[in-house]
Enzyme design. Sequence first.
Site, PDB file in Angstrom:
ATOM      1  N   TRP A 164       0.799  -1.173   0.071  1.00 46.19           N
ATOM      2  CA  TRP A 164      -0.106  -0.114   0.008  1.00 46.19           C
ATOM      3  C   TRP A 164       0.720   1.209   0.063  1.00 46.19           C
ATOM      4  CZ3 TRP A 164       1.716   2.217   4.425  1.00 46.19           C
ATOM      5  CH2 TRP A 164       2.457   1.241   5.390  1.00 46.19           C
ATOM      6  N   ASP A 190      -2.773  -3.925  -2.740  1.00 44.26           N
ATOM      7  CA  ASP A 190      -3.431  -3.911  -1.311  1.00 44.26           C
ATOM      8  C   ASP A 190      -4.674  -3.119  -1.457  1.00 44.26           C
ATOM      9  OD1 ASP A 190      -2.438  -4.171   1.977  1.00 44.26           O
ATOM     10  OD2 ASP A 190      -3.804  -2.550   1.409  1.00 44.26           O
ATOM     11  N   GLU A 261      11.103  -7.716  -3.501  1.00 43.86           N
ATOM     12  CA  GLU A 261      11.897  -6.580  -2.853  1.00 43.86           C
ATOM     13  C   GLU A 261      11.339  -6.468  -1.356  1.00 43.86           C
ATOM     14  OE1 GLU A 261      11.764  -1.936  -2.417  1.00 43.86           O
ATOM     15  OE2 GLU A 261      12.211  -2.768  -4.328  1.00 43.86           O
ATOM     16  N   CYS A 295      10.410   1.387   1.809  1.00 47.07           N
ATOM     17  CA  CYS A 295      11.356   0.449   2.164  1.00 47.07           C
ATOM     18  C   CYS A 295      13.082   0.977   2.126  1.00 47.07           C
ATOM     19  CB  CYS A 295      11.200  -0.769   1.015  1.00 47.07           C
ATOM     20  SG  CYS A 295       9.582  -1.230   0.622  1.00 47.07           S
TER      21      CYS A 295
END
Length: 524
Positions: A164, A190, A261, A295
Amino acid sequence: MAPAVRPSEAPMLDPALISRLIRRVAAASGASATTTSAPFTGKPLAELPQSSAADVAGAFARARAAQAAWAARTPRERAAPFERFHDLVLDRQREILDIVQWETGKARRHAFEEVYDAAGGTLYYARHAPAMLRRRRTPGAVPGATRTYVHHRPKGVVSVITPWNYPLTLPVSDAVPALIAGNAVVAKPDTQTALTALWAIDLLVEAGLPEDLWIPVLGEPAEIGDALIDHADHVAFTGSSAVGAHIAQRAAARLVGCSAELGGKNPAIVCADADLDRTVDGVLRACFSSSGQLCVSMERIYVHDAIHDDFAGRLVAAVRDMTLNAEFDFTADMGSLTYRRQLDRVTAHVEDARAKGADVLVGGRPRPDIGPLFYEPTLLAGVTADMDACDDETFGPVAALHRFGDEDEAVERANATGYGLNASIWTRDVARGRRLAERIRSGTVNINEGYGATWASYGAPIGGMKRSGLGRRHGVEGLLRYTEPQAIASQHVVGIAGPPGMDAETLAKALTLGARLMKRFRIR
């Protein structure tokens, strides 16, 4: 912090637009539905259909039927809709910026990063993929008599499973190269941010992509997760390391490829010679873009002793001056978190660190006066190994400052993690920065930038080492992961077994002489 600005009374998303987009979801009539809410307000946003495992199987069947004709087109023909998609994304950016903000709660400037990336990454593959997929000649077994080339066949139907936090960037960056390579895609975004992915699919069909080549399904992993792996010819996943490991194991049991990832606890190293003004600005963005729900964001900041106090003072002041709001314009430096569970995790990490002796230099509290899921950008000092914020990924607007004495120490501490996704180094001496970068066990390292320099270098592969993933997106690696390389060789004039009538001993002597000559004259 700058004075709070209350959420705008901006109009909600057009119901007609929502209705058009959700018609693309592969879900049986009368299936269950779920209602998403807007992070800025907590109010209902959209009611979305949910797919079943049977719906997933049906989506794969439709995708396989469409994929055969698509794969028969030339790569250049397949690339054409994607060049048009680039222009449409930029032309219609206001529409998608609103959708991204409503679904994620991120600041508009960070939503725009996704618009720019979706357009730029798509154009890169539209322009370069045909050459990457071209037949590649390679030396044959017998020079002059064996002609060999490599042909890249599409895998078939690819599962693209995305989270998301970057709902436009991530589905597009995984699906586009898969499609241009000749595959079809069944995608599970998501649910909270599904409208963004559905918008991209709808726009690409408008740009000329045939129907049923990019089919979305929605639902909980417990219901449809296994089906997405069990029907796929390759799985592209972005998410947590734990889930990525499960997906990789299930795909491996079927001998199906998987690229993933995963998480990160990314370090920034600020050298003694860093340009402090530039570094403060860059580290600020590296830590707090999309409220730290990124991330590749920085959660560990290692600063040389010689400049630590000066740098820390400047960074704290810059964080304190950040503007938080829920406006649909470019005034906010940071927006909201997306889920209540993220707010709870951020709060727990900060409170655990505070209780165990860490100092909160700035921030450190929720801001319900702005919106239900806002949390102040936060800097910690004195974080130790017994604190959750030390080694666990926070995935929120929290970063910890640490001191270091020399470069060896900085490298050792940067590498002292099970993750290896991204890192950044800040120094005036770029050559020195590159030497340091090559010692960091991380899939990407940025010098004098946090994450954008590597991410937007679309010709370079990005991905993680260690628990941060396997495989790569972007570059030639990000395209060819969706293909099966096929070697095709034709033999001419003389056979591999030599001329007719030649005995085995004579053949062995001739081949030995030939091997020596080919080495000497660098034919091989």
